[in-house]
Design a protein around this motif. Sequence first.
Motif, mmCIF file in Angstrom:
data_model
loop_
_atom_site.group_PDB
_atom_site.id
_atom_site.type_symbol
_atom_site.label_atom_id
_atom_site.label_comp_id
_atom_site.label_asym_id
_atom_site.label_seq_id
_atom_site.Cartn_x
_atom_site.Cartn_y
_atom_site.Cartn_z
ATOM 1 N N ASN A 196 0.891 4.006 -3.047
ATOM 2 C CA ASN A 196 0.522 5.408 -2.812
ATOM 3 C C ASN A 196 1.683 6.367 -3.057
ATOM 4 O O ASN A 196 1.463 7.553 -3.304
ATOM 5 N N LEU A 220 0.835 -1.202 0.000
ATOM 6 C CA LEU A 220 0.000 0.000 0.000
ATOM 7 C C LEU A 220 0.874 1.258 0.000
ATOM 8 O O LEU A 220 0.624 2.191 -0.758
ATOM 9 N N ARG A 221 1.905 1.276 0.841
ATOM 10 C CA ARG A 221 2.812 2.427 0.892
ATOM 11 C C ARG A 221 3.492 2.660 -0.455
ATOM 12 O O ARG A 221 3.584 3.789 -0.932
ATOM 13 N N SER A 255 -0.613 8.116 -9.629
ATOM 14 C CA SER A 255 -1.747 7.329 -10.109
ATOM 15 C C SER A 255 -1.650 7.176 -11.619
ATOM 16 O O SER A 255 -1.202 8.075 -12.326
ATOM 17 N N ARG A 291 3.010 1.469 -10.248
ATOM 18 C CA ARG A 291 2.036 0.965 -9.278
ATOM 19 C C ARG A 291 1.818 -0.529 -9.459
ATOM 20 O O ARG A 291 1.741 -1.271 -8.499
ATOM 21 N N ARG A 349 -6.218 8.026 -7.104
ATOM 22 C CA ARG A 349 -5.184 8.900 -6.544
ATOM 23 C C ARG A 349 -4.625 8.314 -5.253
ATOM 24 O O ARG A 349 -3.421 8.219 -5.074
ATOM 25 N N ARG A 350 -5.504 7.938 -4.329
ATOM 26 C CA ARG A 350 -5.077 7.300 -3.070
ATOM 27 C C ARG A 350 -5.838 5.993 -2.927
ATOM 28 O O ARG A 350 -7.056 5.967 -3.059
ATOM 29 N N VAL A 351 -5.120 4.928 -2.684
ATOM 30 C CA VAL A 351 -5.770 3.645 -2.420
ATOM 31 C C VAL A 351 -5.767 3.404 -0.917
ATOM 32 O O VAL A 351 -5.015 4.025 -0.175
ATOM 33 N N THR A 352 -6.629 2.516 -0.458
ATOM 34 C CA THR A 352 -6.802 2.292 0.974
ATOM 35 C C THR A 352 -6.469 0.859 1.353
ATOM 36 O O THR A 352 -6.382 -0.024 0.497
#
Length: 169
Positions: A68, A64-65, A72, A77, A126-129
């Motif tokens: 992010n 995840l780090r 994007s 990625r 843009r931001r994944v969780t």
Amino acid sequence: FFFTENTIKIIKLSSIVKSLFCNNGAPCYTSWLLKCFQSSARAQLRNLDAGICRSCNVDTVGMLRRVNAAPSGDESRKRAITCNIDEGTLCPHFQTRNGSKVRLHWSKSQVSALGDQTLLQIISQRRVTEGQFWQADHITAVCIGGGGSSIENFQTLCTPCHVSLLFKP
């Protein structure tokens, strides 16, 4: 614990409720949070397992780090989550984290288990969780009585392992 903004509002309101529990709320209050708020279960499990999948030992928090940190839509990625080696079903790349060996990537077969839509979201958002990378899975299924259990009935599973478990014949 790590709580979402909505959960924090609820927790502030629940300070009166907390006083209703024995021993200033613990462990009964913690159990109540676990049963009533999914984010509480995820927070407790993240503290327990540190985002390491119990099935394939992949470091979902590290992935995840890395995702992010990349722009994007960038191909980096996909490289942050996918192993470039085609051997076997699991990624052979490890690093040591808290004294244990953890996998750095999902294998190509695990990424295909994610499905195209989830993979596209991970690459393009843009931001994944965390919720896109790991799931708080009940060891004993809720349908057979696992819903009322403590945190010991939960396990961290990366999303591909969770999907494989859910659709296992």
